[in-house]
Design an enzyme around this catalytic site. Sequence first.
Site, PDB file in Angstrom:
ATOM      1  N   HIS A  62       0.871  -1.179   0.000  1.00  0.00           N
ATOM      2  CA  HIS A  62       0.000   0.000   0.000  1.00  0.00           C
ATOM      3  C   HIS A  62       0.907   1.227   0.000  1.00  0.00           C
ATOM      4  CE1 HIS A  62      -3.612  -2.412   0.984  1.00  0.00           C
ATOM      5  NE2 HIS A  62      -2.735  -3.164   1.641  1.00  0.00           N
ATOM      6  N   ASN A  94      -6.532   0.929  -2.822  1.00  0.00           N
ATOM      7  CA  ASN A  94      -7.359   1.608  -1.811  1.00  0.00           C
ATOM      8  C   ASN A  94      -6.771   2.966  -1.441  1.00  0.00           C
ATOM      9  OD1 ASN A  94      -5.249   0.174  -0.571  1.00  0.00           O
ATOM     10  ND2 ASN A  94      -6.330   0.067   1.378  1.00  0.00           N
ATOM     11  N   ASP A 152      -8.753  -5.254  -2.083  1.00  0.00           N
ATOM     12  CA  ASP A 152      -8.096  -5.435  -0.793  1.00  0.00           C
ATOM     13  C   ASP A 152      -8.290  -4.212   0.095  1.00  0.00           C
ATOM     14  OD1 ASP A 152      -6.074  -6.896   0.965  1.00  0.00           O
ATOM     15  OD2 ASP A 152      -5.123  -4.952   0.716  1.00  0.00           O
ATOM     16  N   HIS A 179      -8.861 -10.362  -0.539  1.00  0.00           N
ATOM     17  CA  HIS A 179      -8.752 -10.229   0.914  1.00  0.00           C
ATOM     18  C   HIS A 179      -9.979 -10.939   1.494  1.00  0.00           C
ATOM     19  CE1 HIS A 179      -8.181  -7.385   4.620  1.00  0.00           C
ATOM     20  NE2 HIS A 179      -8.950  -8.416   4.961  1.00  0.00           N
ATOM     21  N   ASN A 278      -4.765  -6.480   9.737  1.00  0.00           N
ATOM     22  CA  ASN A 278      -5.869  -7.271   9.180  1.00  0.00           C
ATOM     23  C   ASN A 278      -5.366  -8.170   8.055  1.00  0.00           C
ATOM     24  OD1 ASN A 278      -7.588  -5.826  10.855  1.00  0.00           O
ATOM     25  ND2 ASN A 278      -8.321  -4.488   9.225  1.00  0.00           N
ATOM     26  N   ASP A 305       2.363  -6.839   2.590  1.00  0.00           N
ATOM     27  CA  ASP A 305       1.175  -6.056   2.948  1.00  0.00           C
ATOM     28  C   ASP A 305       1.611  -4.751   3.612  1.00  0.00           C
ATOM     29  OD1 ASP A 305      -1.462  -5.267   3.251  1.00  0.00           O
ATOM     30  OD2 ASP A 305      -1.880  -6.617   4.938  1.00  0.00           O
ATOM     31  N   HIS A 309       1.208   3.961   8.270  1.00  0.00           N
ATOM     32  CA  HIS A 309       0.332   4.881   9.005  1.00  0.00           C
ATOM     33  C   HIS A 309       1.209   5.887   9.738  1.00  0.00           C
ATOM     34  CE1 HIS A 309      -3.310   2.654   8.160  1.00  0.00           C
ATOM     35  NE2 HIS A 309      -2.755   1.544   8.607  1.00  0.00           N
TER      36      HIS A 309
END
Length: 427
Positions: A62, A94, A152, A179, A278, A305, A309
């Site tokens: 991501h 996303n 996902d 996912h 997750n 993955d 953040h």
Amino acid sequence: MKLLIRQGRLVDPVGGIGGVLDILIEDGKVAVIGSDIREPSARVIDASGLTVCAGLVDMHVHLREPGFEYKETIASGARAAAAGGFTAVACMPNTRPTIDTPEGVSFVKERAALAGGAQVWPIAAVSKGQRGQEVNDYEALKAAGAVALSDDGVPVQNANLLRDAMILAHRQGLTVLSHCEDADMVQNFAVNEGRVSRQLRIPGRPAIAEELQVMRDAMLAEETGAALHICHISTAKSVAIVRRFKRKGVAITCETCPQYFTFTEDEVLRQGALARVNPPLRTPADVDGILEGLKDGTIDAIATDHAPHSAEEKARPLTEAPSGMIGLETALAASLTALYHTGAMSLSDILRRMTVNPACILRMPGKGRLAIGSDADLVIFDPDEAWTVDPERFLSQARNTPFAGKQLKGKVKYTILGGEIIYKEEA
């Protein structure tokens, strides 16, 4: 430009090339592999005592851009990937807006071309806006450069829509990355349902929420003939389901991440929100199931993955903090520490799951391989060097890793993309 890598220990899981050899790179390609290569005009890298293999491929990251650049950008993520030994990564859609149009795919490719790190391959959304209500134009997305499809982060709950999506994806030769979690069962719960959730007196995400959707999606893949890839598999029963469908000849593959064979749910008690991810960290029995799946080949790929953040977000209470951890700069070392240095897997088998297998799942011919004539995408690393993880030294913008302060074995020295050095360890 010519580049000569001398006296490295070559590991190629595909061609079986091994031993201490030299590699001559010319015009971005592997030109010669042999002993005592002489090329006076070449820049020389002394790889004595180091391992050389194809550049790592991460099929699940991501990068947050567009929309969440305060967490990570395509440029910072690409540089972090290079520091971790990755020459190619595939980024999930996303973002804000969602990568669900040809223009969105083109945006990612254009930004990545300017980044100066690893190659970035865009994954486009299965459904418009990841809302699970209407499929996208997969033909147009593929033409723009999307290498796969996934919602996902917002798992597809509508089985009929996913069935339609698989049929259309199959026609375009695109793999669907799924996912697998039942949204009603997991809601926004922070941890695995079990002993730790009971100890913390909070609701948990039950393992069966993953397993039910793995079974559903595997059955849909069997019925449609589509290529299905299960993301970040985390339970022993999920591995068993994939194993069963593989034996039936279904086009199903799966990945796991270092956190799922390194940590258990107990890590949440030690690290709180830094260990929130997750699907959640599971039980020791699940870790054993993941390890068995890696060893017997049921699990095809090791992905990160990578989920950046901000420090402020991860400082929130466990039940309010976002899920996810970064992994690009620790994945190789974490995998070597947990799998190679324990004797669980050979170096070649680990690298197969981090190079050629993910490249094949994403249908990227020629990637993830080290052979004469192949793209000169390589990583040079010391599999035995111990180091302590210090997130302040990361090239990623984010610092949210549960590996902080832990000692790992395996250190990247150089990452080479198309014959150009894109990362060199600081002296």
